[in-house]
Design a protein around this motif. Structure first.
Motif, short mmCIF file in Angstrom:
data_model
loop_
_atom_site.label_atom_id
_atom_site.label_comp_id
_atom_site.label_asym_id
_atom_site.label_seq_id
_atom_site.Cartn_x
_atom_site.Cartn_y
_atom_site.Cartn_z
N GLY A 73 0.68 -1.26 -0.21
CA GLY A 73 0.11 0.04 0.11
C GLY A 73 0.68 1.37 -0.05
N MET A 74 1.97 1.08 -0.30
CA MET A 74 2.99 2.49 -0.03
C MET A 74 2.65 3.53 -1.24
N PHE A 75 2.53 2.94 -2.43
CA PHE A 75 2.19 3.89 -3.38
C PHE A 75 0.90 4.64 -3.41
N SER A 76 -0.20 3.57 -3.05
CA SER A 76 -1.36 4.17 -2.66
C SER A 76 -1.59 5.05 -1.72
N ARG A 77 -0.80 5.10 -0.46
CA ARG A 77 -0.59 6.23 0.38
C ARG A 77 0.13 7.36 -0.04
N LEU A 78 1.30 7.10 -0.93
CA LEU A 78 2.06 8.38 -1.25
C LEU A 78 1.28 9.16 -2.46
N VAL A 79 0.45 8.51 -3.26
CA VAL A 79 -0.19 9.22 -4.19
C VAL A 79 -1.27 10.30 -3.50
#
Length: 282
Positions: free
Chosen positions: A72-78
């Protein structure tokens, strides 16, 4: 053109996203084209995101998390990336929207951004400036993800009847926008009331405003001008706007009657257009 080897992850959230995407892709032993095939995007798009020349979308980020096992890192970062691309004066508003437990807004001439469709938002943002319109529209609509949280805010919108007739984006876009408002009828957390013309003089004649309420901390009133926003927690201002909002809600149609008016305007004003021979042209 930005060279990927020179990309500074500390330059911006977008640069950091690109840097991390490249790092995780290479750690997985994938080329840009291979990752693109897995995500169902082009390798060129992957490369543009890695070099901070293209904004990632929430959908792209979810697929990247699944493909690269990034938990979920990219989902949080976006979320941070998209918020950082808002105009500087508006970023604080997006933060307030993300923290609020209840949002109460009165809108005189247009639907609030949290309830806009893609076509309506695009027409609004592109009225004077068509540059990077795809990205600016995506950034605007990304704010609506607050309704996907585990505990989304309650939204009340009192909308002037005039906004139903202000044709933004053309008849098709307006029909889609009004249909969108009607879809919230079964959602108790998103409520739309119309302030009818018959209300006459009312407590919101001085302009649109939004009240933010939080689990802890004082309420905040937000008003907006051309290229500037004005949030304030001044107790007198909050008290005045809260009273105004109560009166606006009292003067507005009920939720049921508001939906009936929206549906009637949608069908009568933005229904199928016919040519002189009676054939549909819409």
């Amino acid at each position: 053109m930005t060279h990927i080897n020179a990309l500074d992850p500390g330059a911006s959230p977008l640069d950091y996203y690109g840097f991390e995407l490249r790092r995780h892709r290479e750690a997985a032993g994938l080329t840009q084209r291979q990752l693109g095939d897995i995500l169902n995007y082009t390798g060129s798009l992957v490369g543009q995101i890695e070099t901070a020349r293209k904004l990632p979308t929430p959908e792209f980020s979810e697929r990247a998390d699944a493909a690269l096992g990034t938990d979920g890192m990219f989902s949080r970062l976006v979320e941070l990336v998209l918020r950082s691309r808002l105009p500087a004066w508006f970023q604080q508003v997006a933060e307030l929207e993300g923290r609020a437990t209840e949002i109460s807004t009165f809108q005189m001439g247009m639907v609030h951004g949290l309830l806009q469709t893609d076509a309506y938002a695009r027409a609004t943002l592109g009225a004077l400036d068509q540059t990077e319109l795809d990205d600016r529209t995506a950034v605007c609509l990304a704010r609506q993800r607050i309704f996907e949280k585990g505990e989304p805010p309650v939204l009340w919108m009192v909308l002037s009847e005039a906004a139903l007739y202000q044709e933004i984006g053309g008849p098709e876009a307006m029909r889609g926008q009004l249909e969108h408002l009607l879809r919230f009828g079964a959602d108790p957390r998103i409520n739309v009331q119309v302030l009818p013309f018959s209300a006459g003089e009312h407590a919101g004649l001085t302009g649109s405003f939004t009240l933010f309420h939080f689990e802890s901390g004082p309420a905040i009133v937000y008003t907006e001008g051309y290229g500037s926003g004005h949030p304030t927690a001044n107790p007198d201002t909050v008290k005045d706007c809260s009273l105004r909002y109560d009166h606006l809600q009292a003067a507005a149609l009920s939720l049921r009657d508001s939906a009936e008016l929206i549906r009637r305007v949608m069908e009568e004003r933005y229904g199928e257009q016919r040519d002189t021979g009676g054939d549909s042209v819409a």
